[in-house]
Design a protein around this motif. Structure first.
Motif, short mmCIF file in Angstrom:
data_model
loop_
_atom_site.label_atom_id
_atom_site.label_comp_id
_atom_site.label_asym_id
_atom_site.label_seq_id
_atom_site.Cartn_x
_atom_site.Cartn_y
_atom_site.Cartn_z
N UNK A 76 -4.00 12.65 10.27
CA UNK A 76 -2.63 12.15 10.27
C UNK A 76 -2.48 10.86 9.48
N UNK A 77 -3.39 9.91 9.69
CA UNK A 77 -3.29 8.62 9.00
C UNK A 77 -3.56 8.77 7.51
N UNK A 78 -4.55 9.56 7.15
CA UNK A 78 -4.85 9.75 5.72
C UNK A 78 -3.70 10.49 5.03
N UNK A 79 -3.07 11.44 5.73
CA UNK A 79 -1.92 12.13 5.15
C UNK A 79 -0.75 11.18 4.93
N UNK A 80 -0.52 10.27 5.88
CA UNK A 80 0.56 9.29 5.73
C UNK A 80 0.29 8.35 4.56
N UNK A 81 -0.95 7.87 4.46
CA UNK A 81 -1.30 6.96 3.37
C UNK A 81 -1.31 7.68 2.02
N UNK A 82 -1.68 8.96 2.03
CA UNK A 82 -1.61 9.76 0.80
C UNK A 82 -0.17 9.83 0.31
N UNK A 83 0.77 10.05 1.21
CA UNK A 83 2.18 10.11 0.85
C UNK A 83 2.65 8.78 0.26
N UNK A 84 2.26 7.67 0.89
CA UNK A 84 2.66 6.35 0.42
C UNK A 84 2.04 6.04 -0.94
N UNK A 85 0.75 6.38 -1.11
CA UNK A 85 0.07 6.07 -2.36
C UNK A 85 0.62 6.88 -3.52
N UNK A 86 1.06 8.11 -3.25
CA UNK A 86 1.58 8.96 -4.32
C UNK A 86 2.75 8.29 -5.02
N UNK A 87 3.63 7.64 -4.24
CA UNK A 87 4.80 7.00 -4.83
C UNK A 87 4.49 5.58 -5.31
N UNK A 88 3.68 4.84 -4.55
CA UNK A 88 3.36 3.47 -4.95
C UNK A 88 2.62 3.45 -6.28
N UNK A 89 1.82 4.47 -6.55
CA UNK A 89 1.01 4.50 -7.76
C UNK A 89 1.84 4.79 -9.01
N UNK A 90 3.09 5.18 -8.83
CA UNK A 90 3.92 5.55 -9.97
C UNK A 90 4.99 4.52 -10.27
N UNK A 91 4.98 3.40 -9.57
CA UNK A 91 5.95 2.33 -9.82
C UNK A 91 5.25 1.19 -10.53
N UNK A 92 5.72 0.82 -11.73
CA UNK A 92 5.07 -0.25 -12.50
C UNK A 92 4.95 -1.53 -11.68
N UNK A 93 3.80 -2.16 -11.79
CA UNK A 93 3.41 -3.41 -11.13
C UNK A 93 3.15 -3.22 -9.65
N UNK A 94 3.91 -2.38 -8.95
CA UNK A 94 3.55 -2.09 -7.57
C UNK A 94 2.20 -1.39 -7.53
N UNK A 95 1.92 -0.56 -8.54
CA UNK A 95 0.64 0.12 -8.59
C UNK A 95 -0.51 -0.87 -8.76
N UNK A 96 -0.30 -1.93 -9.55
CA UNK A 96 -1.35 -2.93 -9.73
C UNK A 96 -1.55 -3.75 -8.45
N UNK A 97 -0.46 -4.05 -7.75
CA UNK A 97 -0.58 -4.73 -6.46
C UNK A 97 -1.33 -3.85 -5.46
N UNK A 98 -1.00 -2.56 -5.46
CA UNK A 98 -1.68 -1.59 -4.58
C UNK A 98 -3.16 -1.53 -4.92
N UNK A 99 -3.47 -1.47 -6.22
CA UNK A 99 -4.87 -1.43 -6.64
C UNK A 99 -5.60 -2.69 -6.22
N UNK A 100 -4.95 -3.85 -6.37
CA UNK A 100 -5.58 -5.10 -6.00
C UNK A 100 -5.93 -5.15 -4.53
N UNK A 101 -5.02 -4.71 -3.68
CA UNK A 101 -5.28 -4.69 -2.24
C UNK A 101 -6.39 -3.70 -1.90
N UNK A 102 -6.43 -2.58 -2.61
CA UNK A 102 -7.40 -1.54 -2.29
C UNK A 102 -8.77 -1.76 -2.92
N UNK A 103 -8.93 -2.88 -3.62
CA UNK A 103 -10.27 -3.25 -4.05
C UNK A 103 -11.18 -3.42 -2.84
#
Length: 220
Positions: A76-103
């Motif tokens: 359940x949690x991985x599915x929820x985060x998968x849904x969030x990451x799918x959209x966050x990864x496609x928004x300019x600069x939000x994707x870099x912020x997401x990548x930075x946190x997920x380091x």
């Protein structure tokens, strides 16, 4: 007739990797550990969800300590985060912020998943697999994050979205190849590592050039 006799007639769970009868059990686990490390640096939540779904609903036998991924809360949690990451990864600069946190998430997760593959092979093998998986997750993550940061310097959003869908396709294709043709995946992974190292070096030189102090013109 015993009501539970039908359980005995069910086929055994299929192994996650198929080497067509070759006596390469440890080698197949090593390729799987490397593949999970690579995939963790690219699409961690999609990987965790896919593995858990295969083990829970697909009749697939997950090796070592990966059985925990079939737990309902993990799915359940991985599915929820998968849904969030799918959209966050496609928004300019939000994707870099997401990548930075997920380091701080993708790299240790890649190490943990790779070590989990070797859960039945002894502590020393687990440590080696963890180092391999963590290193591949780090390299993949740095190459991905660096490339996306460079793409974000472009004012138009199309290249960012295309890059994200390209990563989705690479992840899905790589996972399919890992599960169906591990030898070909191992060769492809070697090519990817060489490309990622070259990309990281180029990006590092680019960053150094940007932040290098400019020399002042000499005054007469």
């Amino acid at each position: 007739m015993n009501p539970t006799d039908w359980l005995d007639r069910l086929p055994d769970p299929a192994p996650l990797l198929d080497w067509s009868g070759l006596p390469l059990d440890l080698a197949s686990l090593a390729v799987l550990a490397a593949g999970l490390g690579w995939a963790s640096g690219l699409r961690l939540y999609a990987l965790v969800f896919a593995l858990g779904a295969l083990g829970r609903f697909g009749g697939v036998q997950l090796p070592g300590g990966l059985e925990v991924l079939t737990h309902s809360w993990v799915l359940g949690l991985s599915g929820l985060m998968l849904f969030a990451e799918f959209f966050a990864d496609k928004l300019p600069w939000l994707d870099s912020l997401w990548d930075g946190l997920h380091t701080f998430i993708r790299i240790p997760a890649g190490a943990a998943l790779a070590a989990g593959v070797m859960g039945d092979q002894g502590a020393a093998t687990q440590v080696i697999a963890g180092l391999l998986g963590g290193s591949l997750a780090a390299g993949t993550h740095l190459a991905k994050a660096g490339a996306r940061a460079a793409i974000n310097t472009s004012p138009e959003p199309v290249s960012n979205v295309l890059a994200s869908f390209g990563e989705d396709a690479m992840f899905l294709g790589g996972l399919w190849l890992l599960f169906t043709n591990p030898l070909w995946f191992a060769l492809g992974l070697l090519v990817f590592v060489l490309f990622a190292v070259a990309l990281i070096v180029l990006l590092w030189r680019f960053v150094k050039r940007i932040f290098r102090p400019r020399q002042r013109p000499a005054t007469s």
